[in-house]
Design a protein around this motif. Structure first.
Motif, short mmCIF file in Angstrom:
data_model
loop_
_atom_site.label_atom_id
_atom_site.label_comp_id
_atom_site.label_asym_id
_atom_site.label_seq_id
_atom_site.Cartn_x
_atom_site.Cartn_y
_atom_site.Cartn_z
N ARG F 82 0.82 -1.21 0.00
CA ARG F 82 0.00 0.00 0.00
C ARG F 82 0.86 1.27 0.00
O ARG F 82 0.63 2.19 0.79
CB ARG F 82 -0.94 0.02 1.22
CG ARG F 82 -1.90 -1.14 1.27
CD ARG F 82 -3.01 -0.88 0.29
NE ARG F 82 -3.91 -2.02 0.23
CZ ARG F 82 -5.21 -1.93 0.31
NH1 ARG F 82 -5.78 -0.75 0.42
NH2 ARG F 82 -5.97 -3.00 0.21
N LEU F 103 1.66 -1.00 -9.97
CA LEU F 103 0.31 -1.55 -10.11
C LEU F 103 -0.08 -2.22 -8.80
O LEU F 103 -1.18 -2.01 -8.27
CB LEU F 103 0.24 -2.55 -11.27
CG LEU F 103 -1.12 -3.21 -11.50
CD1 LEU F 103 -2.21 -2.18 -11.80
CD2 LEU F 103 -1.06 -4.22 -12.65
N THR F 129 -11.25 -7.13 -15.24
CA THR F 129 -10.00 -6.40 -15.46
C THR F 129 -9.72 -5.43 -14.33
O THR F 129 -8.57 -5.21 -13.94
CB THR F 129 -10.11 -5.63 -16.81
OG1 THR F 129 -10.20 -6.60 -17.85
CG2 THR F 129 -8.91 -4.75 -17.03
N GLY F 130 -10.76 -4.85 -13.78
CA GLY F 130 -10.59 -3.88 -12.70
C GLY F 130 -10.06 -4.49 -11.42
O GLY F 130 -9.62 -3.77 -10.52
N LEU F 132 -7.40 -6.20 -11.28
CA LEU F 132 -5.98 -6.50 -11.50
C LEU F 132 -5.05 -5.93 -10.44
O LEU F 132 -4.11 -6.62 -10.02
CB LEU F 132 -5.55 -6.06 -12.90
CG LEU F 132 -5.86 -7.09 -13.99
CD1 LEU F 132 -5.54 -6.51 -15.35
CD2 LEU F 132 -5.07 -8.37 -13.76
N PRO F 133 -5.21 -4.67 -9.99
CA PRO F 133 -4.25 -4.18 -8.99
C PRO F 133 -4.22 -5.06 -7.74
O PRO F 133 -3.14 -5.36 -7.20
CB PRO F 133 -4.78 -2.77 -8.67
CG PRO F 133 -5.52 -2.36 -9.91
CD PRO F 133 -6.13 -3.62 -10.44
N ALA F 153 -6.47 -13.47 -16.04
CA ALA F 153 -7.28 -12.27 -15.82
C ALA F 153 -8.63 -12.36 -16.50
O ALA F 153 -8.76 -12.91 -17.60
CB ALA F 153 -6.54 -11.03 -16.33
N ASP F 154 -9.67 -11.83 -15.82
CA ASP F 154 -10.94 -11.50 -16.46
C ASP F 154 -11.72 -12.72 -16.96
O ASP F 154 -12.11 -12.80 -18.11
CB ASP F 154 -10.65 -10.54 -17.63
CG ASP F 154 -11.89 -9.89 -18.20
OD1 ASP F 154 -12.90 -9.74 -17.48
OD2 ASP F 154 -11.86 -9.53 -19.39
N ILE F 205 -14.38 -3.11 -6.50
CA ILE F 205 -14.87 -2.77 -7.84
C ILE F 205 -16.38 -3.05 -7.90
O ILE F 205 -16.85 -4.09 -7.45
CB ILE F 205 -14.13 -3.62 -8.91
CG1 ILE F 205 -12.70 -3.16 -9.05
CG2 ILE F 205 -14.85 -3.55 -10.27
CD1 ILE F 205 -12.52 -1.77 -9.60
N GLY F 206 -17.10 -2.11 -8.47
CA GLY F 206 -18.56 -2.24 -8.55
C GLY F 206 -19.17 -0.90 -8.27
O GLY F 206 -18.48 0.09 -8.06
N ASN F 232 -9.82 -10.14 3.62
CA ASN F 232 -10.44 -8.81 3.65
C ASN F 232 -10.60 -8.22 2.23
O ASN F 232 -9.93 -8.66 1.29
CB ASN F 232 -9.57 -7.88 4.50
CG ASN F 232 -10.34 -6.69 5.04
OD1 ASN F 232 -11.44 -6.38 4.59
ND2 ASN F 232 -9.75 -6.02 6.01
N ILE F 233 -11.45 -7.23 2.10
CA ILE F 233 -11.68 -6.53 0.85
C ILE F 233 -10.38 -5.89 0.35
O ILE F 233 -9.69 -5.22 1.12
CB ILE F 233 -12.77 -5.45 1.04
CG1 ILE F 233 -14.09 -6.09 1.45
CG2 ILE F 233 -12.93 -4.61 -0.21
CD1 ILE F 233 -15.12 -5.09 1.98
N ALA F 235 -7.63 -7.08 -0.13
CA ALA F 235 -6.45 -7.52 0.60
C ALA F 235 -5.64 -8.52 -0.21
O ALA F 235 -5.42 -9.66 0.21
CB ALA F 235 -6.86 -8.11 1.95
N PHE F 237 -2.59 -8.56 -0.64
CA PHE F 237 -1.42 -8.95 0.15
C PHE F 237 -1.72 -10.16 1.02
O PHE F 237 -0.98 -11.14 1.04
CB PHE F 237 -0.99 -7.77 1.04
CG PHE F 237 -0.12 -8.20 2.18
CD1 PHE F 237 1.13 -8.74 1.96
CD2 PHE F 237 -0.58 -8.10 3.49
CE1 PHE F 237 1.93 -9.16 3.02
CE2 PHE F 237 0.21 -8.52 4.55
CZ PHE F 237 1.48 -9.05 4.32
N LYS F 238 -2.83 -10.10 1.72
CA LYS F 238 -3.15 -11.17 2.65
C LYS F 238 -3.43 -12.47 1.91
O LYS F 238 -2.98 -13.54 2.32
CB LYS F 238 -4.32 -10.77 3.53
CG LYS F 238 -4.38 -11.54 4.82
CD LYS F 238 -5.39 -10.98 5.80
CE LYS F 238 -4.74 -10.05 6.80
NZ LYS F 238 -5.65 -9.67 7.90
#
Lengths: 253, 253, 253, 253, 253, 253, 253, 253
Positions: F82, F103, F129-130, F132-133, F153-154, F205-206, F232-233, F235, F237-238
């Motif tokens: 982050r 990214l 696609t959204g 991806l990060p 992806a996607d 995303i949404g 988590n949302i 997350a 990393f987690k």
């Protein structure tokens, strides 16, 4: 259309004084002004005692202007709330004689009609200083609707003597609006001091678990004082509007 | 204590007509009746125009009885809401002359005082049949508080003509209470038809995403009709109480 | 792959007209275009009647462009929604012949294929002026999908006569989309006036306890009118899409 | 009243064929049956294509019976949903010829009118076995409203092949209702397989963070498949009702 | 007014040493400073042990300045929290001798009165580095209120040895404040290590389902350690204030 | 300290090879690096297999730099997530040899230690696609932790064939991470296709009722596929971290 | 169908060893058992390593029995969770050799197949005694799925030494399940002590603002320990299932 | 283990007065009593000043009995809260000398140890009569923990004079607990009247939008009085426990 109006209209049809087409038109349409982006309710004043009020949010300055023009053209007061800076500038140029209150974020273009003498007493009370913009919106609205309105600021319950010393003013009002954020506790105290209706208006002032005014809203809905009704968060306009309906009703009888 | 009362009291102290101890006692205490489980506010009637109302929930039948006795002993009306079956049976035995309404779940023990002539007109409107218990609580409350109250049932917006044909009755009222569950849409329509204040009371009727009345509550708080104030979910009592305050104020002037 | 297609394919394998490898490939893959950041569904049109629509949010302008190119290369319409300013500028440069609607925030690059004649009538109605961007997204979408679409703006229930005078137009539609924020009450009224399906689309217009459209959403889900289905908050696209599916189905029979 | 009807009525007034009083009465009232606890909308069938449906919850058995009698007296079908055991027994005794479905919890008393031939195909699909009562309510409702309805049970996405093998049946329907609790994921898959409208109905089946169907409701509102509209939690009735409106519209043209 | 004060006052009235008007005035008013936008509670210090603290949010710089001036004029400390940049600059110019802490976002203008020696030990502990601004607000507040305050940073439970090695310092404190975001788990561990009261302060640090501190708030309210009380999200001020009340009470006996 | 280590230490005390003070010190302290704003857990790597990871949010660039320096000084990898733009620029200047992924918003400063050969296969799949990060954060994290990680992806469920064609890759993975926003339905489908553990990561995303990822989160928690656990949302990393723990455990045996 | 299977099948078609109809049938259907109320996924075991598990809630005892019979007839284990008393009695009579655990509320009817030797070590830890039913469901599930499972009860963080003394057992496990209600803080501590994956399972134990487990759920989703993934509230089954997938994968390599 | 204890222990090892095995055992274990369903923390009293308290909910009567026996066997007080009727009967039979309070729902089995003289003054105040069970739990808890505790019932803010007349008692307390449901406004008033810490305890008394105590909880968290900390809904135990910690700390110095 009232039953009397309806009977009158039908009688004129019967008497041949009104064509069927004209009668059908009158029965199907009441005062409406149409724009590509709005259907202005020109009949609102007749039904509800005050013209349609324009909610500024979500409108382009041009849309706001268009609706104001339609109301003005119909000889009605044009009152706009939640006016942002861009709208304020645009409307100020378009209607130089209009009155704007930037604390309350309101715009008013009076019709040429003679103003009525205000009746009834609305007292607006705030718990804190930060509640003032919402309270001012309530004051302006109540006055525009034809009531007297006065303001007492920053008398929250953490210093309970601040509100207790205003008991006489509270008791003299026809309706009291209490504007409060944070814990929203003030309306419960005021509701137990007076015998007139109390309108509680929560504000989004506070932090953390105030959730943008939800905490104060719930407090007010759950007020242990029975004489308290509630309006939406930060809805100073609505508090002032309902209060003015009450005040005017009181002095109509 | 009002400023005038205060001046009078102090003048009597100055004049030696009242001892310091007695004056201190009067300044420190107002009408309160103490029980181990309750501090009954016997001064409520003086301040707010009606005695303290007893909220039945969370009280043992004996606690409810105790508070009723204290109010009765003080010569005040004892009105209890949200009376469950066990309380109703117990209170019915203890106070055979009291009046209970099991649809509204209310209990009323009149004081010996002469009843006042009701003033003002409260009209209660429901969207559906299932809203009737809450509406009846509003009707009973408004009447107990000294107002006239009438009821129109089941005129929700899915058949919009049902409410439109009552326009005259709506316009004749001093205040309209609209009781609705599910979508809670009726107050917005009524608010646009009248010029008196409208009190919206959401009910927990509905299923799924009505969330026990939250959906209707939010609808009402966000009413596009400006003349609408709101009370708690299923709070027929509160709607009736505020309405009676308005109705009585109207006819006080 | 439909049963008939499957049988045909297997028959060709049996007949030696198709190698095993080719058949396996066809059974394993259907029209997909792969990019590092997207897997474009080129088969969507066959299954659902319209190509995959691109959701603009969360995409870089380059990603959006990439997907549009893949759709165009496959000879399909490329329709993008929720196009922000940066994407609009980028896509405008990349595809000068495309059509953008900045109120609806849409982008459309037509394929070379001949356009089909629109069928069915979608009527989009808004409660307020601020609901227009969402309504326009519904109108544009329905038209892109091959339906006729028309718009009536600002006929919320606070002035109930505004919608009642459009009864004929409402009854002539194959499907009505009602777009409303604040109390979201309009769909319940419309649902009781017509016999076609009604799609309710809540908007985030409102303040305080509207919670970004949640209040209107709940109202609509709890509509007392049985003929009302609901889409997501501000989801004009989805309302238009479902409406077009209905309208096209109606005229397919 | 339609414009044509209105013109006809006024013409008769003009011609002296109708008195003013009678015309006023007709303009003021449409088919309503009044009970102390209900205002039955006898005009619903004309406007919406089917009589008012009675929502059982919150009604005493006697109230339910009363409304059914008024509908029957008007020669209309009386359909009651969410019928609890006490109501079922009471209504069963009162109307021995009525049809009740205890899985769907519905009651139907047919009018003497000849039944219309059902038109259009509604396919109801459930993700799990526990979703069956809601799905059955949808099936019964759609049939009562005049559509054909069929059911496929327990084809949730954890075994994706279960739904994929029904592609042909899905594609043959005019509208698909998908009933699902827990994650509510099935409508998104179905929405990507068909070109007809999909109605998603969340159920309260699940535990923990399903929050009584809220999780499935949100999933469906946020479906990545554009062709999906949503009804309230456990609202099988509403899904069936909207589906029948679509199915009938499809075969009306 | 305390009973003793009241008796004294009434005795003076009785003795003619105080006029009725003066006595009434004293009974009706206590120390208040009135501004158009604020009612400053100059009596707070007498009742609660510290002057009214000014909440910076929602105030214009001029309003903040006005309240500070009233407090200073009354010889009281003026302490402002949640000071934003514009307020900080304005107040810094207006009161050059005041002390501001930009990490804690506080402003303090000391009165001329001699400072009291701090008493009691407040220990502030944070779970993470990002919790520091809130923790610093607690430290500054506790010190301003007259307590000693110390800080241990970044000893969250993911490395449990970090807090365990501070057992001695924890046990030496009169009250421990634990500031934590994310999972908010640290207070439960600390509460099980000490026998003094623990104040838990959730912060809005975290992402996704931390919901701006709600997750940590709920964790703390549900702490399995019984000795933990909670303050609002990010309310370092309130944690410091309550802690100082405890610490001062401890050393008052 | 492990039992064996403890016995060894005590034996050395007994044998006089270690002073009491030294032993007490070792028992009281484990690897910690103290800064005014942080208590870096240098023992994390020994306990959990990887050094403490730095959460960038809420930290000044200087604080972030300080913690990185402490980790580097201890010969440990410094991994920051982050990372915002200001931190990225500052850290980039301070540690020119570090690797940043904008990214994924990550920063990695490798220690001088030889890198371990990655073990185990983590497959990251996104619905759109959204997403991806977030997915990229998972990929980078899993690799940094010592696992192999790959990305598809996607392949959301609206075109179900997109995921079905990757069955072989799904079945070859040791753990699958599914990243999805909107309806969050993809993990339920994937969970029913594989026999390895599935980690579901919701994204924000949404729009509208996705409530910043809450809809997807609830979907995933309620997945009808039993093999799905949730983080988590947003997350990523987690998800990557837990996946790497699984992958490494698989190949440790 | 795997690519290899598909090629084999097509080769047989090509070779004339399989008719087109038979091949189409095999491509269209996989192991499914159909009942009027269920579509049993007999292929689940092949794909996911264990047969479909039956969720007891919302099923009549007869429905539950029907599904169990279909699984048994297919020679598969029949495992039912959330078995209520009525179902337990009914299933106990129907299948006398089945094993039921009333604390875990599970039912298991083993197939005749030889049992596999359990592999991998799952350790289930609870914060309190009230969490035991959920923990036991996890233990039973993990064992049924083929893993070893052990339980440590009541080692919540209020007495942190209770969990710290189990470090060796924690470190020896392949995966740790932490079951906790109230504050849900235990997984964060455990996650910082081990290097294996941790599965956190919130329970509905607690009161007030625990909101039926939501507080613990949020704590776990926001765990400051990175190695923690989460399952639904009270979802012991899911925790055990995912854990067994991990444990089996570990020992599969 | 405190540093001093640790040094002492190691010195004894060094001196050969303690074997390595014994020392390791002491360092690894502290007072714990193990049961199959519980790990009783017998060290709690040493750390926190009072033995572990047993939370009755979610425990079978046998489990509750088992834990009580372990505490009693260790010579410690056994205090159980949230005791339901079945537990009360079972524990009453098992421990005839124990004291139970059915209003507070508590159970106490005193150890043989001499009772300490209570210190410090806790004053519990309730807003309504329905708050009494929670308040009584606070009173009993505070007394069990060694503090004096007294109760004032039913002095909510709707009759503000009821609390104002208790100013002297409020000011004499070391800590005030305010228990309130509905609007939860009383703590804000009390917090502005005293200089000691105030603990606010919300109750689930109320209806509709009180949401089981959430409204009161939010009010208290957002109290405009700075001296107020909060505990969980209906958590009389926790309020009493924290209050006793404060009271004992005050009189420890």
């Amino acid at each position: 259309m009232s039953p009397d109006d309806l009977t009158a209209l039908l009688t004129r049809v019967q008497a041949g004084q009104l064509t069927v087409a004209e009668a059908a038109s009158q029965l199907n349409s009441t005062g409406i002004a149409e724009l590509p982006f709005a259907t202005v309710d020109l009949d609102r004043s007749r039904r509800c005692g005050f013209p349609e009020v324009v909610f500024g949010e979500g409108k382009t300055p041009e849309w706001a202007e268009g609706v104001v023009r339609k109301l003005a053209a119909a000889g009605q007061d044009a009152f706009v709330t939640r006016v942002n800076d861009a709208q304020a500038a645009h409307l100020g140029s378009a209607f130089p004689t209009a009155v704007q209150d930037r604390l309350a974020r309101t715009f008013l273009l009076h019709s040429a009609a003679e103003r009525v003498t205000p009746v009834g007493d609305v007292l607006v009370v705030t718990a804190g200083t930060g509640d003032l913009p919402v309270a001012q919106e309530a004051v302006v609205t109540a006055r525009v609707m034809g009531a007297n309105a006065d303001l007492i600021a920053d008398v929250g319950v953490a210093g309970i003597h601040r509100i207790l010393r205003h008991r006489n003013r509270l008791n003299a009002a026809d309706v009291v609006i209490v504007v409060a954020g944070m814990d929203g506790a003030l309306p419960s105290v005021v509701g137990g001091l007076v015998d007139c209706p109390v309108l509680a208006c929560p504000t989004s002032i506070g932090y953390g678990a105030s959730f943008g005014g939800v905490a104060a809203l719930l407090t007010m809905l759950n007020s242990c004082s029975a004489g308290v009704a509630v309006v939406n968060i930060d809805a100073g306009f609505k508090a002032g509007y309902v209060a003015a309906r009450i005040a005017r009703r009181v002095h109509k009888v």
